[in-house]
Design a protein around this motif. Structure first.
Motif, mmCIF file in Angstrom:
data_model
loop_
_atom_site.group_PDB
_atom_site.id
_atom_site.type_symbol
_atom_site.label_atom_id
_atom_site.label_comp_id
_atom_site.label_asym_id
_atom_site.label_seq_id
_atom_site.Cartn_x
_atom_site.Cartn_y
_atom_site.Cartn_z
ATOM 1 N N SER A 3 0.744 -1.268 0.009
ATOM 2 C CA SER A 3 0.129 0.094 -0.031
ATOM 3 C C SER A 3 0.965 1.276 -0.052
ATOM 4 N N PHE A 4 0.486 2.376 -0.712
ATOM 5 C CA PHE A 4 1.183 3.525 -0.746
ATOM 6 C C PHE A 4 0.945 4.359 0.149
ATOM 7 N N TRP A 5 1.892 5.035 1.254
ATOM 8 C CA TRP A 5 1.511 5.779 2.018
ATOM 9 C C TRP A 5 2.444 6.973 1.734
ATOM 10 N N TYR A 6 1.996 8.317 1.636
ATOM 11 C CA TYR A 6 2.494 9.390 1.254
ATOM 12 C C TYR A 6 3.753 9.849 2.313
ATOM 13 N N ARG A 10 0.670 9.239 6.594
ATOM 14 C CA ARG A 10 -0.376 9.630 5.844
ATOM 15 C C ARG A 10 -0.493 8.764 4.658
ATOM 16 N N LYS A 11 -1.717 8.683 4.085
ATOM 17 C CA LYS A 11 -2.066 8.291 2.865
ATOM 18 C C LYS A 11 -2.582 9.272 1.878
ATOM 19 N N ASN A 12 -2.618 10.440 2.441
ATOM 20 C CA ASN A 12 -2.865 11.643 1.400
ATOM 21 C C ASN A 12 -2.060 12.791 1.920
ATOM 22 N N LYS A 51 -11.957 10.180 8.063
ATOM 23 C CA LYS A 51 -10.586 9.162 7.589
ATOM 24 C C LYS A 51 -9.865 9.915 6.569
ATOM 25 N N GLY A 55 -5.933 10.933 7.570
ATOM 26 C CA GLY A 55 -4.777 10.577 6.647
ATOM 27 C C GLY A 55 -4.629 8.942 6.518
ATOM 28 N N ILE A 56 -5.959 8.381 6.979
ATOM 29 C CA ILE A 56 -6.039 6.698 6.603
ATOM 30 C C ILE A 56 -6.709 6.458 5.615
ATOM 31 N N ARG A 57 -7.228 7.372 4.842
ATOM 32 C CA ARG A 57 -7.948 6.912 3.703
ATOM 33 C C ARG A 57 -7.000 7.512 2.445
ATOM 34 N N PHE A 58 -7.024 6.977 1.201
ATOM 35 C CA PHE A 58 -6.638 7.648 -0.184
ATOM 36 C C PHE A 58 -7.678 8.605 -0.358
#
Length: 91
Positions: A3-6, A10-12, A51, A55-58
């Motif tokens: 999974s990509f994490w910024y 954070r994912k975004n 979410k 930062g836990i959702r794209f």
């Protein structure tokens, strides 16, 4: 699949600015959900907004545009591509 994490947390990149603008405009996540629903974006629920802000959702590109519309800013500001106040061009 990885999974990509910024970054590590954070994912975004836009969640923090969404929360910042929402609070500046004295909107609860529930109120922002209602605004989104009235504008025809019923998938942006209070849970989804929370979410994203945490930062836990794209965030999809079209969602960045929706948040910009709802919060009266630009996608560039939400994505931290400008230093201008709320993404409005310098005059």
């Amino acid at each position: 699949m990885k999974s990509f994490w910024y970054n590590q947390d954070r994912k975004n990149v836009c969640g923090l600015r969404i929360r910042e603008l929402r609070k500046e405009q004295r909107l609860s996540a529930k109120k922002l959900e209602i605004m989104a629903t009235l504008a025809g974006y019923d998938h942006l629920t209070q849970n989804v907004i929370t979410k994203i802000e945490l930062g836990i959702r794209f965030v999809a590109d079209y969602e960045v545009a929706i948040f910009a519309e709802l919060l009266n800013t630009t996608p560039e500001y939400l994505l931290a591509f400008t230093h201008a106040e709320h993404g409005k061009p310098d005059q």
